[in-house]
Write a protein that holds these residues in place. Structure first.
Motif, PDB file in Angstrom:
ATOM      1  N   ALA A 158       0.863  -1.180   0.000  1.00 11.51           N
ATOM      2  CA  ALA A 158       0.000   0.000   0.000  1.00 11.51           C
ATOM      3  C   ALA A 158       0.897   1.226   0.000  1.00 11.51           C
ATOM      4  O   ALA A 158       1.752   1.383   0.872  1.00 11.51           O
ATOM      5  CB  ALA A 158      -0.900  -0.005   1.223  1.00 11.51           C
ATOM      6  N   LEU A 159       0.698   2.068  -0.992  1.00 16.26           N
ATOM      7  CA  LEU A 159       1.463   3.307  -1.088  1.00 16.26           C
ATOM      8  C   LEU A 159       0.514   4.463  -0.812  1.00 16.26           C
ATOM      9  O   LEU A 159      -0.600   4.500  -1.326  1.00 16.26           O
ATOM     10  CB  LEU A 159       2.069   3.460  -2.483  1.00 16.26           C
ATOM     11  CG  LEU A 159       2.953   2.312  -2.960  1.00 16.26           C
ATOM     12  CD1 LEU A 159       3.409   2.559  -4.387  1.00 16.26           C
ATOM     13  CD2 LEU A 159       4.145   2.138  -2.042  1.00 16.26           C
ATOM     14  N   HIS A 160       0.962   5.408  -0.015  1.00 18.13           N
ATOM     15  CA  HIS A 160       0.138   6.545   0.339  1.00 18.13           C
ATOM     16  C   HIS A 160       0.922   7.814   0.050  1.00 18.13           C
ATOM     17  O   HIS A 160       2.091   7.920   0.412  1.00 18.13           O
ATOM     18  CB  HIS A 160      -0.223   6.477   1.825  1.00 18.13           C
ATOM     19  CG  HIS A 160      -1.108   7.584   2.279  1.00 18.13           C
ATOM     20  ND1 HIS A 160      -0.619   8.784   2.718  1.00 18.13           N
ATOM     21  CD2 HIS A 160      -2.451   7.668   2.341  1.00 18.13           C
ATOM     22  CE1 HIS A 160      -1.615   9.559   3.044  1.00 18.13           C
ATOM     23  NE2 HIS A 160      -2.746   8.906   2.831  1.00 18.13           N
ATOM     24  N   GLY A 161       0.282   8.761  -0.612  1.00 19.61           N
ATOM     25  CA  GLY A 161       0.947  10.017  -0.897  1.00 19.61           C
ATOM     26  C   GLY A 161       0.062  10.917  -1.715  1.00 19.61           C
ATOM     27  O   GLY A 161      -0.941  10.487  -2.288  1.00 19.61           O
ATOM     28  N   ASP A 162       0.429  12.172  -1.775  1.00 23.55           N
ATOM     29  CA  ASP A 162      -0.324  13.149  -2.551  1.00 23.55           C
ATOM     30  C   ASP A 162      -0.249  12.838  -4.038  1.00 23.55           C
ATOM     31  O   ASP A 162       0.642  12.099  -4.489  1.00 23.55           O
ATOM     32  CB  ASP A 162       0.241  14.557  -2.313  1.00 23.55           C
ATOM     33  CG  ASP A 162       0.033  15.039  -0.890  1.00 23.55           C
ATOM     34  OD1 ASP A 162      -0.966  14.623  -0.263  1.00 23.55           O
ATOM     35  OD2 ASP A 162       0.868  15.820  -0.410  1.00 23.55           O
ATOM     36  N   LYS A 177       3.996   7.679  -6.682  1.00 19.85           N
ATOM     37  CA  LYS A 177       3.498   6.324  -6.418  1.00 19.85           C
ATOM     38  C   LYS A 177       3.499   5.469  -7.682  1.00 19.85           C
ATOM     39  O   LYS A 177       3.973   4.336  -7.659  1.00 19.85           O
ATOM     40  CB  LYS A 177       2.091   6.387  -5.813  1.00 19.85           C
ATOM     41  CG  LYS A 177       2.031   7.080  -4.462  1.00 19.85           C
ATOM     42  CD  LYS A 177       0.626   7.173  -3.923  1.00 19.85           C
ATOM     43  CE  LYS A 177      -0.355   7.892  -4.819  1.00 19.85           C
ATOM     44  NZ  LYS A 177      -0.119   9.330  -4.994  1.00 19.85           N
ATOM     45  N   ASP A 188      -5.834   2.111  -7.616  1.00 19.67           N
ATOM     46  CA  ASP A 188      -5.765   3.486  -7.129  1.00 19.67           C
ATOM     47  C   ASP A 188      -7.079   3.796  -6.425  1.00 19.67           C
ATOM     48  O   ASP A 188      -8.127   3.872  -7.056  1.00 19.67           O
ATOM     49  CB  ASP A 188      -5.545   4.442  -8.294  1.00 19.67           C
ATOM     50  CG  ASP A 188      -5.259   5.864  -7.844  1.00 19.67           C
ATOM     51  OD1 ASP A 188      -5.810   6.276  -6.804  1.00 19.67           O
ATOM     52  OD2 ASP A 188      -4.503   6.569  -8.528  1.00 19.67           O
ATOM     53  N   TYR A 222      -7.821   6.533  -4.744  1.00 19.63           N
ATOM     54  CA  TYR A 222      -7.923   7.967  -4.494  1.00 19.63           C
ATOM     55  C   TYR A 222      -9.370   8.465  -4.562  1.00 19.63           C
ATOM     56  O   TYR A 222      -9.793   9.255  -3.744  1.00 19.63           O
ATOM     57  CB  TYR A 222      -7.043   8.729  -5.492  1.00 19.63           C
ATOM     58  CG  TYR A 222      -7.124  10.223  -5.354  1.00 19.63           C
ATOM     59  CD1 TYR A 222      -6.491  10.860  -4.296  1.00 19.63           C
ATOM     60  CD2 TYR A 222      -7.825  10.992  -6.268  1.00 19.63           C
ATOM     61  CE1 TYR A 222      -6.557  12.235  -4.153  1.00 19.63           C
ATOM     62  CE2 TYR A 222      -7.901  12.367  -6.134  1.00 19.63           C
ATOM     63  CZ  TYR A 222      -7.268  12.981  -5.072  1.00 19.63           C
ATOM     64  OH  TYR A 222      -7.337  14.338  -4.930  1.00 19.63           O
TER      65      TYR A 222
END
Length: 75
Positions: free
Chosen positions: A17-21, A26, A61, A63
């Motif tokens: 799991a990648l988290h970022g703006d 990512k 994704d 988001y």
């Protein structure tokens, strides 16, 4: 790259799991990871379709996901 090398230590069935703006890298990380796993297809962001599949490699994704119903049809 870091992701390419990291891929060599993953076990079958691993989930990352990648988290970022937005624009934080990512998808770039996932591209390197996929190359490290031997996936030659071009990896592109699934932002507007939620999930792209490359064989047994899934790029998801979340988001724009707000509820479980948003992902019910993904399988």
């Amino acid at each position: 790259t870091l992701a390419f090398d990291y891929a060599k230590n993953l076990k079958k069935g691993s989930v990352l799991a990648l988290h970022g703006d937005l624009g934080s890298g990512k998808t770039t990380f996932v591209q390197g990871l996929a190359r490290g796993l031997g996936i030659e297809k071009k990896i592109i962001s699934p932002t507007f379709i939620i999930m792209r599949t490359y064989g047994h490699f899934y790029h998801v994704d979340l988001y724009r996901v707000e509820t479980e119903k948003d992902v019910e049809g993904l399988g």
